[in-house]
Scaffold this motif. Structure first.
Motif, PDB file in Angstrom:
ATOM      1  N   THR A   1       0.843  -1.193   0.000  1.00 30.79           N
ATOM      2  CA  THR A   1       0.000   0.000   0.000  1.00 30.79           C
ATOM      3  C   THR A   1       0.877   1.242   0.000  1.00 30.79           C
ATOM      4  OG1 THR A   1      -1.687  -1.149   1.309  1.00 30.79           O
ATOM      5  CG2 THR A   1      -1.830   1.253   1.199  1.00 30.79           C
ATOM      6  N   PRO A   2       0.729   2.135  -0.981  1.00 29.99           N
ATOM      7  CA  PRO A   2       1.507   3.381  -0.976  1.00 29.99           C
ATOM      8  C   PRO A   2       0.731   4.525  -0.316  1.00 29.99           C
ATOM      9  CG  PRO A   2       0.450   3.108  -3.101  1.00 29.99           C
ATOM     10  CD  PRO A   2      -0.008   1.955  -2.250  1.00 29.99           C
ATOM     11  N   LEU A   3       1.459   5.428   0.324  1.00 24.32           N
ATOM     12  CA  LEU A   3       0.896   6.669   0.859  1.00 24.32           C
ATOM     13  C   LEU A   3       1.771   7.821   0.395  1.00 24.32           C
ATOM     14  CD1 LEU A   3       0.040   5.887   4.618  1.00 24.32           C
ATOM     15  CD2 LEU A   3      -1.508   5.869   2.662  1.00 24.32           C
ATOM     16  N   MET A   4       1.161   8.853  -0.140  1.00 27.15           N
ATOM     17  CA  MET A   4       1.905  10.024  -0.602  1.00 27.15           C
ATOM     18  C   MET A   4       1.519  11.226   0.243  1.00 27.15           C
ATOM     19  SD  MET A   4       4.100  11.028  -3.066  1.00 27.15           S
ATOM     20  CE  MET A   4       3.856  10.168  -4.634  1.00 27.15           C
ATOM     21  N   ALA A   5       2.513  11.852   0.872  1.00 24.06           N
ATOM     22  CA  ALA A   5       2.298  13.117   1.567  1.00 24.06           C
ATOM     23  C   ALA A   5       2.568  14.247   0.585  1.00 24.06           C
ATOM     24  CB  ALA A   5       3.219  13.223   2.775  1.00 24.06           C
ATOM     25  N   VAL A   6       1.592  15.128   0.407  1.00 19.31           N
ATOM     26  CA  VAL A   6       1.729  16.237  -0.530  1.00 19.31           C
ATOM     27  C   VAL A   6       1.613  17.540   0.250  1.00 19.31           C
ATOM     28  CG1 VAL A   6       0.749  17.385  -2.553  1.00 19.31           C
ATOM     29  CG2 VAL A   6       0.753  14.889  -2.415  1.00 19.31           C
ATOM     30  N   ALA A   7       2.619  18.402   0.118  1.00 16.07           N
ATOM     31  CA  ALA A   7       2.641  19.697   0.808  1.00 16.07           C
ATOM     32  C   ALA A   7       2.254  20.793  -0.175  1.00 16.07           C
ATOM     33  CB  ALA A   7       4.032  19.963   1.377  1.00 16.07           C
ATOM     34  N   GLU A   8       1.298  21.640   0.232  1.00 11.30           N
ATOM     35  CA  GLU A   8       0.811  22.724  -0.618  1.00 11.30           C
ATOM     36  C   GLU A   8       0.880  24.041   0.140  1.00 11.30           C
ATOM     37  OE1 GLU A   8      -2.527  20.349  -3.271  1.00 11.30           O
ATOM     38  OE2 GLU A   8      -3.074  21.069  -1.271  1.00 11.30           O
ATOM     39  N   ASP A   9       1.215  25.114  -0.574  1.00 12.58           N
ATOM     40  CA  ASP A   9       1.242  26.434   0.059  1.00 12.58           C
ATOM     41  C   ASP A   9      -0.155  27.043   0.052  1.00 12.58           C
ATOM     42  OD1 ASP A   9       0.797  27.373  -2.511  1.00 12.58           O
ATOM     43  OD2 ASP A   9       2.844  28.110  -2.807  1.00 12.58           O
ATOM     44  N   GLU A  10      -0.256  28.284   0.543  1.00 14.84           N
ATOM     45  CA  GLU A  10      -1.576  28.925   0.679  1.00 14.84           C
ATOM     46  C   GLU A  10      -2.252  29.180  -0.652  1.00 14.84           C
ATOM     47  OE1 GLU A  10       1.680  32.090   1.078  1.00 14.84           O
ATOM     48  OE2 GLU A  10       1.275  30.059   1.784  1.00 14.84           O
TER      49      GLU A  10
END
Length: 324
Positions: free
Chosen positions: A39-48
């Motif tokens: 099972t893959p999990l992707m953490a995605v960081a986004e700005d405002e």
């Protein structure tokens, strides 16, 4: 910066990403999602403004053991992730690591392992804050951009390669699914008694090879596969992911020397800057595998490999034992 973190576990929910690093790419996510027991999990960081400033991939694998609990989940993260230009990578990594650790704990992941962090001290404070403990680890990489691979060989390694060729040992890249299945059987046997074995399923290797993301080399003697490796090319470098050879009977054929040599030559011919060996092991004073890899002209690098058990008393013990 006002950064928000999303944890994504479905391929269709992934936004467009920079696929410059294989171990954090959409391709690897897709293949892992379609593989059994993975099972893959992707953490995605986004700005405002909704722009993606970083992403980090963890792959959960169900492990089988001979001791209780017999089945458990282990997560692996290779490297520090991918980041947009101009962002504070360490700050964004800390946010993603915190969110990913919580997500993996909610999914009953017993052990989390983060490797190949460069530079060595990258994310140190956040790892400690999230409850990880560090083991000093040995890594080796070979430069391919200044001298030819043959100019870096030690005399002993060169002799092994020459003798193997003389008696008919040869290494070639294969795309034949049957060859890959035979190699995978050898690989599974090679890692069977190793405590830290985390092999991808056969289906995953077949898919990655078919997509051109993985390169499978097999070493033969009189038609029989006696060794091989799996390499991936990412962001201008080659990574030797898994390496195996038959034990005992064919040890004097130096199948491992032929396999590693051909992996290095292939990476050099493809224009890679370096080839990196992902798992050389603990930096013991006497480490035969490290000495073997260094025979190809590599450079040893001391780094940290980070671990976290999601069983509080076990993790607390190891944090105390490996305190600095």
């Amino acid at each position: 910066m006002d950064i928000t973190i999303r944890i994504i576990d479905k391929l269709n929910d992934l936004p467009p990403l920079r696929d410059t690093v294989f171990f954090h790419s959409k391709t690897y996510f897709k293949v892992a999602a379609e593989s059994p027991l993975t099972t893959p999990l992707m953490a995605v960081a986004e700005d405002e403004e909704g722009h993606i400033v970083g992403h980090l991939l963890a792959v959960i694998r169900i492990r089988h053991t001979w001791l209780p609990p017999f089945l458990f989940r282990q997560a692996r993260i290779y490297g520090k992730g991918v980041y947009a230009d101009g962002v504070d990578e360490e700050y964004v990594f800390g946010l993603m690591l915190h969110a990913m650790t919580r997500a993996l704990k909610r999914r009953f992941c017993v052990l989390i392992e983060v490797s190949d962090i460069c530079p060595k001290m990258f994310g140190y404070r956040m790892f400690r804050r999230c409850g990880y403990f560090a083991l000093k680890w040995q890594e080796v990489y070979n430069s391919l951009h200044s001298l030819g691979p043959e100019e870096r060989l030690t005399e002993k390694t060169e002799q092994h390669i020459r003798k193997s060729r003389e008696i008919g040992v040869e290494t070639t890249e294969t795309t034949d699914p049957e060859d890959i299945r035979r190699f995978y059987k050898l690989l599974s046997g090679f890692y069977r008694l190793r405590l830290r074995r985390v092999l991808p399923p056969l289906q995953q290797i077949l898919q990655l090879q078919a997509l051109g993301s993985a390169h499978v080399l097999v070493t033969r003697f009189k038609g029989r596969i006696i060794g091989g490796c799996v390499s991936v090319y990412s962001d201008g470098d080659a990574f030797l992911w898994y390496l195996a050879r038959v034990k005992k009977r064919y040890v004097m054929l130096h199948a491992d020397s032929m396999t590693v040599w051909q992996a290095i030559v292939n990476a050099w011919q493809q224009g890679c800057r370096h080839i990196r060996f992902l798992d050389v092991g603990l930096p013991w004073r006497r480490n035969p595998f490290r000495e073997f890899i260094l025979g190809f002209g590599g450079k040893p690098v001391a780094r940290y490999r980070w671990f976290r058990f999601n069983i509080p008393w076990i993790n607390g013990f190891f944090r105390w034992w490996y305190r600095e």
